[in-house]
Design a protein around this motif. Structure first.
Motif, PDB file in Angstrom:
ATOM      1  N   PRO A  20      -5.255  11.145   1.388  1.00  0.00           N
ATOM      2  CA  PRO A  20      -6.514  11.460   0.701  1.00  0.00           C
ATOM      3  C   PRO A  20      -6.387  11.348  -0.824  1.00  0.00           C
ATOM      4  O   PRO A  20      -5.548  12.035  -1.421  1.00  0.00           O
ATOM      5  N   PRO A  21      -7.191  10.493  -1.450  1.00  0.00           N
ATOM      6  CA  PRO A  21      -7.081  10.295  -2.894  1.00  0.00           C
ATOM      7  C   PRO A  21      -7.503  11.505  -3.714  1.00  0.00           C
ATOM      8  O   PRO A  21      -7.154  11.597  -4.889  1.00  0.00           O
ATOM      9  N   ASP A  22      -8.239  12.431  -3.105  1.00  0.00           N
ATOM     10  CA  ASP A  22      -8.628  13.632  -3.838  1.00  0.00           C
ATOM     11  C   ASP A  22      -7.527  14.686  -3.827  1.00  0.00           C
ATOM     12  O   ASP A  22      -7.613  15.693  -4.538  1.00  0.00           O
ATOM     13  N   SER A  23      -6.481  14.467  -3.025  1.00  0.00           N
ATOM     14  CA  SER A  23      -5.379  15.426  -2.943  1.00  0.00           C
ATOM     15  C   SER A  23      -4.111  14.931  -3.633  1.00  0.00           C
ATOM     16  O   SER A  23      -3.249  15.730  -3.992  1.00  0.00           O
ATOM     17  N   PHE A  24      -3.988  13.620  -3.782  1.00  0.00           N
ATOM     18  CA  PHE A  24      -2.798  13.029  -4.384  1.00  0.00           C
ATOM     19  C   PHE A  24      -3.206  12.026  -5.458  1.00  0.00           C
ATOM     20  O   PHE A  24      -4.278  11.432  -5.396  1.00  0.00           O
ATOM     21  N   SER A  25      -2.319  11.831  -6.409  1.00  0.00           N
ATOM     22  CA  SER A  25      -2.494  10.763  -7.385  1.00  0.00           C
ATOM     23  C   SER A  25      -1.985   9.470  -6.755  1.00  0.00           C
ATOM     24  O   SER A  25      -0.863   9.429  -6.237  1.00  0.00           O
ATOM     25  N   LEU A  28      -3.092   2.983  -8.846  1.00  0.00           N
ATOM     26  CA  LEU A  28      -4.145   1.984  -8.691  1.00  0.00           C
ATOM     27  C   LEU A  28      -4.330   1.183  -9.981  1.00  0.00           C
ATOM     28  O   LEU A  28      -4.265   1.766 -11.071  1.00  0.00           O
ATOM     29  N   PRO A  29      -4.554  -0.138  -9.874  1.00  0.00           N
ATOM     30  CA  PRO A  29      -4.524  -0.917  -8.637  1.00  0.00           C
ATOM     31  C   PRO A  29      -3.134  -0.906  -8.014  1.00  0.00           C
ATOM     32  O   PRO A  29      -2.135  -0.751  -8.720  1.00  0.00           O
ATOM     33  N   HIS A  30      -3.107  -1.053  -6.701  1.00  0.00           N
ATOM     34  CA  HIS A  30      -1.820  -1.016  -6.023  1.00  0.00           C
ATOM     35  C   HIS A  30      -0.947  -2.180  -6.510  1.00  0.00           C
ATOM     36  O   HIS A  30      -1.394  -3.324  -6.532  1.00  0.00           O
ATOM     37  N   PRO A  31       0.297  -1.909  -6.913  1.00  0.00           N
ATOM     38  CA  PRO A  31       1.131  -2.932  -7.549  1.00  0.00           C
ATOM     39  C   PRO A  31       1.353  -4.195  -6.723  1.00  0.00           C
ATOM     40  O   PRO A  31       1.323  -5.308  -7.263  1.00  0.00           O
ATOM     41  N   TYR A  32       1.572  -4.046  -5.419  1.00  0.00           N
ATOM     42  CA  TYR A  32       1.859  -5.233  -4.602  1.00  0.00           C
ATOM     43  C   TYR A  32       0.587  -6.011  -4.289  1.00  0.00           C
ATOM     44  O   TYR A  32       0.601  -7.245  -4.241  1.00  0.00           O
ATOM     45  N   GLU A  33      -0.510  -5.296  -4.078  1.00  0.00           N
ATOM     46  CA  GLU A  33      -1.792  -5.989  -3.894  1.00  0.00           C
ATOM     47  C   GLU A  33      -2.134  -6.795  -5.131  1.00  0.00           C
ATOM     48  O   GLU A  33      -2.642  -7.923  -5.032  1.00  0.00           O
ATOM     49  N   ALA A  34      -1.850  -6.239  -6.315  1.00  0.00           N
ATOM     50  CA  ALA A  34      -2.140  -6.938  -7.568  1.00  0.00           C
ATOM     51  C   ALA A  34      -1.319  -8.221  -7.709  1.00  0.00           C
ATOM     52  O   ALA A  34      -1.751  -9.174  -8.363  1.00  0.00           O
ATOM     53  N   GLN A  70       1.685  16.938  -9.828  1.00  0.00           N
ATOM     54  CA  GLN A  70       1.319  16.270  -8.579  1.00  0.00           C
ATOM     55  C   GLN A  70       2.377  15.253  -8.169  1.00  0.00           C
ATOM     56  O   GLN A  70       3.102  14.716  -9.011  1.00  0.00           O
ATOM     57  N   ILE A  71       2.416  15.005  -6.877  1.00  0.00           N
ATOM     58  CA  ILE A  71       3.175  13.868  -6.363  1.00  0.00           C
ATOM     59  C   ILE A  71       2.267  12.646  -6.454  1.00  0.00           C
ATOM     60  O   ILE A  71       1.117  12.684  -6.007  1.00  0.00           O
ATOM     61  N   GLN A  72       2.777  11.587  -7.057  1.00  0.00           N
ATOM     62  CA  GLN A  72       2.004  10.346  -7.166  1.00  0.00           C
ATOM     63  C   GLN A  72       2.545   9.335  -6.153  1.00  0.00           C
ATOM     64  O   GLN A  72       3.752   9.104  -6.075  1.00  0.00           O
ATOM     65  N   ASP A 141       7.066   5.739  -1.268  1.00  0.00           N
ATOM     66  CA  ASP A 141       7.642   5.615  -2.606  1.00  0.00           C
ATOM     67  C   ASP A 141       6.797   6.487  -3.524  1.00  0.00           C
ATOM     68  O   ASP A 141       5.576   6.258  -3.645  1.00  0.00           O
ATOM     69  N   VAL A 142       7.429   7.477  -4.142  1.00  0.00           N
ATOM     70  CA  VAL A 142       6.674   8.483  -4.891  1.00  0.00           C
ATOM     71  C   VAL A 142       7.320   8.780  -6.236  1.00  0.00           C
ATOM     72  O   VAL A 142       8.518   8.539  -6.438  1.00  0.00           O
ATOM     73  N   THR A 143       6.517   9.326  -7.138  1.00  0.00           N
ATOM     74  CA  THR A 143       7.000   9.817  -8.413  1.00  0.00           C
ATOM     75  C   THR A 143       6.202  11.074  -8.755  1.00  0.00           C
ATOM     76  O   THR A 143       5.533  11.638  -7.885  1.00  0.00           O
ATOM     77  N   LEU A 144       6.289  11.523  -9.995  1.00  0.00           N
ATOM     78  CA  LEU A 144       5.629  12.748 -10.406  1.00  0.00           C
ATOM     79  C   LEU A 144       4.600  12.494 -11.502  1.00  0.00           C
ATOM     80  O   LEU A 144       4.774  11.600 -12.335  1.00  0.00           O
ATOM     81  N   VAL A 145       3.548  13.305 -11.478  1.00  0.00           N
ATOM     82  CA  VAL A 145       2.544  13.337 -12.534  1.00  0.00           C
ATOM     83  C   VAL A 145       2.529  14.762 -13.080  1.00  0.00           C
ATOM     84  O   VAL A 145       2.515  15.721 -12.307  1.00  0.00           O
TER      85      VAL A 145
END
Length: 238
Positions: A20-25, A28-34, A70-72, A141-145
């Motif tokens: 859910p995008p309202d719960s996690f960062s 975007l745009p998604h790196p591989y899609e880009a 947050q977890i991104q 694959d995650v990082t922090l905000v």
């Protein structure tokens, strides 16, 4: 074959669910899609049901200790076709870094570069016994905000082909800047592992729950425990 790929899989059949995008960062745009990776009608921001529950738990634990953080999510579900695309892309990037041309590579040069790529990227296998971790919906694959909404500098970029990507690379650095990188990586690792994830031994950003790597890492830490994977490569029914 990597050691974790020998772990047996007993597929549990859990569905893929959207993060859910309202719960996690989300990045975007998604790196591989880009880059043009062929997702088709699939989304990278999906994981298995229990993995989503683990992410929610990890985020909750992080909030309790560090309010506002947050977890991104950088990447999650990845079809094998996308895995192949990104392996090929990374291979080309590594060739360019060396100032070489793909068509002029010797066999030994090609093998050396592929070995370097496969240290950080799983082989894009369609064999049901050896699925790439992200193709199972169990890996993220995650990082922090931080509390200001800014991504935290973790000391190296996600997907960097370098020893700086190893989780404990900065553990023994004494200057404050590099020590902070290690502290942030520890903060991420502790939040994820308290929620039941295991961390990739060579990637500070990669965590999984329920796949072959997860089971293999549990066995390494607890030799008497015969953990097996509950997620294989995700295939839609019908």
């Amino acid at each position: 074959m990597k050691p974790y790929q020998q772990i047996p899989i007993a597929e549990c059949g859990e569905p893929l669910l959207p993060i859910p995008p309202d719960s996690f960062s989300l990045v975007l745009p998604h790196p591989y899609e880009a880059l043009g990776a062929p997702y088709g009608d699939k989304s990278p921001f999906y994981v298995r049901e229990s993995v989503l529950g683990g992410l929610v738990q990890a985020q909750k634990g992080l909030h309790q200790q560090f309010p506002g953080w947050q977890i991104q999510i950088f990447d999650a579900y990845r079809p094998v076709s996308v895995q192949q695309y990104m392996v090929d892309y990374t291979f080309q990037v590594e060739v360019q870094k060396l100032g070489l041309l793909p068509e002029n590579l010797t066999q030994s040069q090609r093998e050396a570069i592929l070995e370097r790529v496969y240290e950080f990227w799983a082989v894009p296998s369609f064999d049901p016994a050896t699925p790439p971790p992200h193709s199972t919906g169990a890996a993220v694959d995650v990082t922090l905000v931080d509390e200001t909404g800014q991504p935290v500098n973790m000391g190296s970029a996600i997907d960097e082909i370098s020893p700086r990507s190893y989780p404990d690379h900065f553990a023994n650095w004494e200057d404050s800047e590099h020590h902070c990188y290690h502290q942030y990586r520890q903060r991420l690792r502790e939040a994820m592992m308290r929620a039941g994830f295991q961390q990739h031994p060579q990637e500070w950003w990669h965590f999984s729950m329920g796949d072959q790597m997860w089971a293999w890492l549990i066995r390494q830490k607890n030799p008497g425990e015969a953990a097996i994977a509950r997620y294989g490569r995700f295939e839609e029914k019908g």
